[in-house]
Write a protein that holds these residues in place. Structure first.
Motif, mmCIF file in Angstrom:
data_model
loop_
_atom_site.group_PDB
_atom_site.id
_atom_site.type_symbol
_atom_site.label_atom_id
_atom_site.label_comp_id
_atom_site.label_asym_id
_atom_site.label_seq_id
_atom_site.Cartn_x
_atom_site.Cartn_y
_atom_site.Cartn_z
ATOM 1 N N ILE A 162 -13.451 28.797 -28.163
ATOM 2 C CA ILE A 162 -14.887 29.059 -28.052
ATOM 3 C C ILE A 162 -15.640 27.737 -27.997
ATOM 4 N N TYR A 163 -16.633 27.649 -27.111
ATOM 5 C CA TYR A 163 -17.404 26.412 -26.949
ATOM 6 C C TYR A 163 -18.865 26.730 -26.654
ATOM 7 N N ASN A 164 -19.713 25.740 -26.872
ATOM 8 C CA ASN A 164 -21.114 25.803 -26.483
ATOM 9 C C ASN A 164 -21.370 24.667 -25.499
ATOM 10 N N ILE A 165 -22.046 24.941 -24.410
ATOM 11 C CA ILE A 165 -22.454 23.870 -23.498
ATOM 12 C C ILE A 165 -23.733 23.258 -24.045
ATOM 13 N N ASP A 166 -23.653 21.992 -24.422
ATOM 14 C CA ASP A 166 -24.802 21.263 -24.982
ATOM 15 C C ASP A 166 -25.164 20.145 -24.005
ATOM 16 N N LYS A 167 -26.236 20.335 -23.266
ATOM 17 C CA LYS A 167 -26.616 19.385 -22.223
ATOM 18 C C LYS A 167 -27.156 18.070 -22.770
ATOM 19 N N ASN A 168 -27.339 17.996 -24.089
ATOM 20 C CA ASN A 168 -27.848 16.759 -24.692
ATOM 21 C C ASN A 168 -26.741 15.800 -25.113
ATOM 22 N N ILE A 169 -25.482 16.263 -25.128
ATOM 23 C CA ILE A 169 -24.385 15.370 -25.524
ATOM 24 C C ILE A 169 -24.154 14.337 -24.430
ATOM 25 N N VAL A 170 -24.202 13.068 -24.787
ATOM 26 C CA VAL A 170 -23.875 12.007 -23.827
ATOM 27 C C VAL A 170 -22.799 11.072 -24.372
ATOM 28 N N ARG A 171 -22.545 11.118 -25.688
ATOM 29 C CA ARG A 171 -21.627 10.212 -26.376
ATOM 30 C C ARG A 171 -22.149 8.780 -26.292
ATOM 31 N N GLY A 172 -21.827 7.965 -27.268
ATOM 32 C CA GLY A 172 -22.442 6.651 -27.372
ATOM 33 C C GLY A 172 -21.833 5.563 -26.528
ATOM 34 N N LEU A 173 -20.680 5.808 -25.950
ATOM 35 C CA LEU A 173 -19.981 4.747 -25.218
ATOM 36 C C LEU A 173 -20.067 4.978 -23.713
ATOM 37 N N ASP A 174 -20.271 3.897 -22.972
ATOM 38 C CA ASP A 174 -20.574 3.996 -21.541
ATOM 39 C C ASP A 174 -19.372 4.374 -20.683
ATOM 40 N N TYR A 175 -18.160 4.288 -21.237
ATOM 41 C CA TYR A 175 -17.001 4.477 -20.380
ATOM 42 C C TYR A 175 -16.634 5.941 -20.135
ATOM 43 N N TYR A 176 -17.334 6.870 -20.771
ATOM 44 C CA TYR A 176 -16.995 8.284 -20.569
ATOM 45 C C TYR A 176 -17.332 8.750 -19.155
ATOM 46 N N THR A 177 -16.534 9.676 -18.633
ATOM 47 C CA THR A 177 -16.791 10.297 -17.331
ATOM 48 C C THR A 177 -16.541 11.796 -17.450
ATOM 49 N N LYS A 178 -17.339 12.552 -16.752
ATOM 50 C CA LYS A 178 -17.168 14.013 -16.655
ATOM 51 C C LYS A 178 -17.230 14.680 -18.033
ATOM 52 N N THR A 179 -16.093 15.047 -18.587
ATOM 53 C CA THR A 179 -16.067 15.843 -19.819
ATOM 54 C C THR A 179 -16.342 14.997 -21.053
ATOM 55 N N VAL A 180 -17.312 15.435 -21.872
ATOM 56 C CA VAL A 180 -17.507 14.883 -23.214
ATOM 57 C C VAL A 180 -17.624 16.069 -24.175
ATOM 58 N N PHE A 181 -17.156 15.870 -25.402
ATOM 59 C CA PHE A 181 -17.200 16.984 -26.349
ATOM 60 C C PHE A 181 -17.320 16.472 -27.780
ATOM 61 N N GLU A 182 -17.805 17.340 -28.656
ATOM 62 C CA GLU A 182 -17.934 17.046 -30.072
ATOM 63 C C GLU A 182 -17.633 18.302 -30.876
ATOM 64 N N PHE A 183 -16.982 18.126 -32.002
ATOM 65 C CA PHE A 183 -16.829 19.202 -32.981
ATOM 66 C C PHE A 183 -17.821 18.913 -34.099
ATOM 67 N N VAL A 184 -18.730 19.853 -34.330
ATOM 68 C CA VAL A 184 -19.887 19.614 -35.193
ATOM 69 C C VAL A 184 -19.955 20.662 -36.294
#
Length: 282
Positions: A112-134
């Motif tokens: 199960i997941y939620n799409i959170d359009k505000n997640i960008v992660r703090g590091l510039d090297y990410y591409t495409k998929t980013v995720f967090e367990f909160v």
């Protein structure tokens, strides 16, 4: 996409293994560098007449890496961004297809997941998929684990092009999460065997024996503080060692040891090979 889903599944399995259920998976698509280049221009245009109201950090971010302003915890900055365009809605077709496929994998795996359009992660090297367990149970800093895909990282630091995906966990936050859920970690830190030794050659032989036992999978300890014989015996009791042997001159010569079961008090004579074979370890 299957690799992204696999790494998210691995992360989820950690929480499952510990019985943590007060945790949510949030996921976003931040596209590739080309997507972000076009998006950053669009975001700068949107913020042009609002940037003076941003905090000092976000004003600097707006120039260097505009997407990072979504990381800001300021309520004022958040309100200014309420109607801002999101990278999720601005990615190229290729990045959209990749992310949609990741979601299909997660659906198939029952994650199960939620799409959170505000997640960008703090590091510039990410591409495409980013995720967090909160979790909402450990205060404002509720992100316990975060990660994503980084297709360009290796190349950017001088290596060959190599796609990657992974995550990092905040160990202190994870422990806080376990505590908030009333989950206690099993205490398996007690050593299987404590080797009592004397100074000089006895202590050196003990160090070698402990090292060999550890290589054979025995949790083993010896004195490191110059304790007396009696103090070592007391310490073995204190740390709840399951077994104990004394390594003196006779034991070194004969390569035989008196193995004491610290729970029952029973003793047996055991040879070095038998000791290393750990058949005595019930």
């Amino acid at each position: 996409p299957s690799a992204d889903a696999e790494i998210i599944s691995l992360a989820a399995s950690i929480f499952d293994a510990f019985g943590v259920d007060n945790i949510s998976l949030n996921i976003n698509n931040i596209g590739c560098p080309e997507c972000r280049k076009a998006y950053n221009d669009k975001l700068k245009e949107y913020m042009a007449d609002k940037k003076d109201c941003l905090c000092d950090t976000c004003r600097e971010r707006l120039e260097k890496n505009p997407m990072r302003i979504f990381d800001c915890k300021s309520e004022i900055c958040a309100s200014l961004l309420s109607d801002a365009p999101r990278i999720y809605d601005c990615v190229c077709d290729s990045c959209k297809e990749h992310f949609d496929t990741v979601l299909k994998y997660l659906d198939e795996m029952g994650i199960i997941y939620n799409i959170d359009k505000n997640i960008v992660r703090g590091l510039d090297y990410y591409t495409k998929t980013v995720f967090e367990f909160v979790s909402s149970n450990i205060g404002a800093q509720g992100t316990v684990l975060g990660g994503g895909r980084y297709d360009n990282l290796v190349e950017e630091v001088g290596g060959k092009k190599c796609c990657g995906t992974g995550f990092a966990m905040g160990l202190e936050r994870f422990l806080l999460l376990l505590d908030s859920a009333g989950i206690q970690l099993p205490d398996d830190s007690n050593p299987d065997l404590y080797v009592v030794s004397f100074s000089g050659e006895s202590d050196m032989k003990a160090a070698a024996l402990v090292n060999e036992l550890r290589k054979n999978g025995v949790k083993c300890e010896k004195d490191l503080c110059g304790r007396s014989f009696n103090a070592q015996m007391k310490y073995a009791n204190k740390i709840k060692a399951s077994y104990l042997i004394v390594l003196g001159e006779d034991e070194i010569k004969k390569n035989e040891f008196t193995l004491k079961n610290m729970n029952s008090g029973e003793t047996q004579i055991i040879g070095r090979e038998e000791l290393l074979d750990k058949g005595w370890l019930k």
